[in-house]
Design a protein around this motif. Structure first.
Motif, PDB file in Angstrom:
ATOM      1  N   GLU A 271      25.333   7.103  25.732  1.00 27.48           N
ATOM      2  CA  GLU A 271      24.226   6.128  25.730  1.00 27.48           C
ATOM      3  C   GLU A 271      23.211   6.426  24.638  1.00 27.48           C
ATOM      4  O   GLU A 271      22.483   5.547  24.215  1.00 27.48           O
ATOM      5  N   GLU A 272      23.118   7.674  24.226  1.00 27.83           N
ATOM      6  CA  GLU A 272      22.140   8.069  23.218  1.00 27.83           C
ATOM      7  C   GLU A 272      22.746   8.137  21.826  1.00 27.83           C
ATOM      8  O   GLU A 272      22.079   8.446  20.861  1.00 27.83           O
ATOM      9  N   ASN A 273      24.019   7.851  21.714  1.00 24.93           N
ATOM     10  CA  ASN A 273      24.745   7.978  20.462  1.00 24.93           C
ATOM     11  C   ASN A 273      24.675   6.675  19.669  1.00 24.93           C
ATOM     12  O   ASN A 273      24.972   5.615  20.203  1.00 24.93           O
ATOM     13  N   ILE A 274      24.302   6.744  18.410  1.00 25.24           N
ATOM     14  CA  ILE A 274      24.288   5.545  17.568  1.00 25.24           C
ATOM     15  C   ILE A 274      25.335   5.599  16.472  1.00 25.24           C
ATOM     16  O   ILE A 274      25.561   4.626  15.775  1.00 25.24           O
ATOM     17  N   SER A 275      26.020   6.737  16.337  1.00 25.33           N
ATOM     18  CA  SER A 275      26.977   6.859  15.242  1.00 25.33           C
ATOM     19  C   SER A 275      28.405   6.501  15.647  1.00 25.33           C
ATOM     20  O   SER A 275      29.244   6.314  14.786  1.00 25.33           O
TER      21      SER A 275
ATOM     22  N   ASN B 152      17.468   8.387  12.367  1.00 25.32           N
ATOM     23  CA  ASN B 152      17.814   7.236  13.198  1.00 25.32           C
ATOM     24  C   ASN B 152      18.091   7.726  14.612  1.00 25.32           C
ATOM     25  O   ASN B 152      18.862   8.660  14.800  1.00 25.32           O
ATOM     26  N   VAL B 153      17.459   7.072  15.579  1.00 27.99           N
ATOM     27  CA  VAL B 153      17.568   7.508  16.970  1.00 27.99           C
ATOM     28  C   VAL B 153      17.797   6.302  17.859  1.00 27.99           C
ATOM     29  O   VAL B 153      17.155   5.253  17.687  1.00 27.99           O
ATOM     30  N   SER B 154      18.670   6.462  18.822  1.00 29.54           N
ATOM     31  CA  SER B 154      18.889   5.421  19.816  1.00 29.54           C
ATOM     32  C   SER B 154      17.605   5.194  20.616  1.00 29.54           C
ATOM     33  O   SER B 154      16.887   6.149  20.939  1.00 29.54           O
TER      34      SER B 154
ATOM     35  N   ILE C 102      14.314  12.098  24.302  1.00 28.00           N
ATOM     36  CA  ILE C 102      14.080  13.494  23.897  1.00 28.00           C
ATOM     37  C   ILE C 102      13.917  13.588  22.384  1.00 28.00           C
ATOM     38  O   ILE C 102      12.977  14.204  21.881  1.00 28.00           O
ATOM     39  N   SER C 103      14.826  12.942  21.630  1.00 27.16           N
ATOM     40  CA  SER C 103      14.733  12.988  20.165  1.00 27.16           C
ATOM     41  C   SER C 103      13.516  12.235  19.657  1.00 27.16           C
ATOM     42  O   SER C 103      12.851  12.686  18.717  1.00 27.16           O
TER      43      SER C 103
ATOM     44  N   VAL D 173      16.020  -1.885  15.146  1.00 27.72           N
ATOM     45  CA  VAL D 173      17.258  -2.514  14.701  1.00 27.72           C
ATOM     46  C   VAL D 173      17.884  -3.183  15.918  1.00 27.72           C
ATOM     47  O   VAL D 173      17.943  -2.583  16.986  1.00 27.72           O
ATOM     48  N   TYR D 174      18.331  -4.403  15.740  1.00 29.72           N
ATOM     49  CA  TYR D 174      18.951  -5.153  16.837  1.00 29.72           C
ATOM     50  C   TYR D 174      20.403  -5.438  16.487  1.00 29.72           C
ATOM     51  O   TYR D 174      20.766  -5.526  15.323  1.00 29.72           O
ATOM     52  N   GLU D 175      21.224  -5.610  17.525  1.00 28.52           N
ATOM     53  CA  GLU D 175      22.638  -5.870  17.320  1.00 28.52           C
ATOM     54  C   GLU D 175      23.070  -7.031  18.212  1.00 28.52           C
ATOM     55  O   GLU D 175      22.643  -7.149  19.363  1.00 28.52           O
ATOM     56  N   LEU D 176      23.909  -7.878  17.674  1.00 32.11           N
ATOM     57  CA  LEU D 176      24.566  -8.927  18.438  1.00 32.11           C
ATOM     58  C   LEU D 176      26.054  -8.720  18.254  1.00 32.11           C
ATOM     59  O   LEU D 176      26.555  -8.763  17.120  1.00 32.11           O
ATOM     60  N   LYS D 177      26.752  -8.455  19.353  1.00 31.27           N
ATOM     61  CA  LYS D 177      28.203  -8.278  19.265  1.00 31.27           C
ATOM     62  C   LYS D 177      28.855  -9.645  19.404  1.00 31.27           C
ATOM     63  O   LYS D 177      28.597 -10.370  20.347  1.00 31.27           O
ATOM     64  N   ASN D 178      29.687  -9.961  18.466  1.00 37.12           N
ATOM     65  CA  ASN D 178      30.387 -11.240  18.447  1.00 37.12           C
ATOM     66  C   ASN D 178      31.817 -11.001  18.908  1.00 37.12           C
ATOM     67  O   ASN D 178      32.617 -10.422  18.195  1.00 37.12           O
ATOM     68  N   ASN D 179      32.107 -11.429  20.123  1.00 39.94           N
ATOM     69  CA  ASN D 179      33.454 -11.184  20.675  1.00 39.94           C
ATOM     70  C   ASN D 179      34.376 -12.160  20.087  1.00 39.94           C
ATOM     71  O   ASN D 179      35.105 -12.838  20.226  1.00 39.94           O
TER      72      ASN D 179
END
Length: 139
Positions: A30-34, A110-112, A117-118, A133-139
């Motif tokens: 959940e905290e991973n952005i990479s 860059n942090v989620s 904590i980070s 930063v925002y994301e829209l996933k296009n299925n």
């Protein structure tokens, strides 16, 4: 009584691939952005050997591997520590060493949004938030 930590940075080598994979497996997804998913070992190995960062180091505390830290080609710092109990002390020392070895006019991190904590660590150590930063996933 507080023990002094002897923190050192060692450049990542092929001998560190298994340690880096174990470190990646232990990260909170959940905290991973990479990564959107955990890569297989061979994909991870290829990534490490491709030398994706300007500099990438293993963090050693008192001679034992405890994490990794890198500086990207865009001067972004990324860090991962095994023991979250000592996150602040190890990360602060590691950031200082990384900056001494790789002087820049500025550094980014860059942090989620879920990685409180980070975020707290960065703010406590002089980093200033710049953007969302925002994301829209296009299925």
């Amino acid at each position: 009584m507080k023990l002094d930590l002897k923190i050192e940075l060692k450049e990542v080598s092929e001998n560190d691939i298994i340690f880096l994979y174990d470190l990646l497996e232990k990260r909170n997804p959940e905290e991973n952005i990479s990564h959107t998913h955990m890569p297989n070992f061979e994909g991870h190995r290829e990534f490490v050997l491709s030398k994706p960062y300007t500099n990438w180091y293993i963090i050693k505390k008192n001679g034992k591997k405890v994490g990794s830290i890198y500086l990207s080609k865009r001067d972004e710092i990324g860090v991962s520590i095994l023991d979250s109990f000592e996150f602040d002390e190890i990360t602060k020392s590691s950031f200082k060493l990384l900056m001494e070895l790789n002087p820049r006019k500025r550094y980014l991190a860059n942090v989620s949004p879920k990685n409180k904590i980070s975020q707290k660590f960065l703010e406590k150590n002089g980093f200033v938030g710049l953007e969302y930063v925002y994301e829209l996933k296009n299925n």
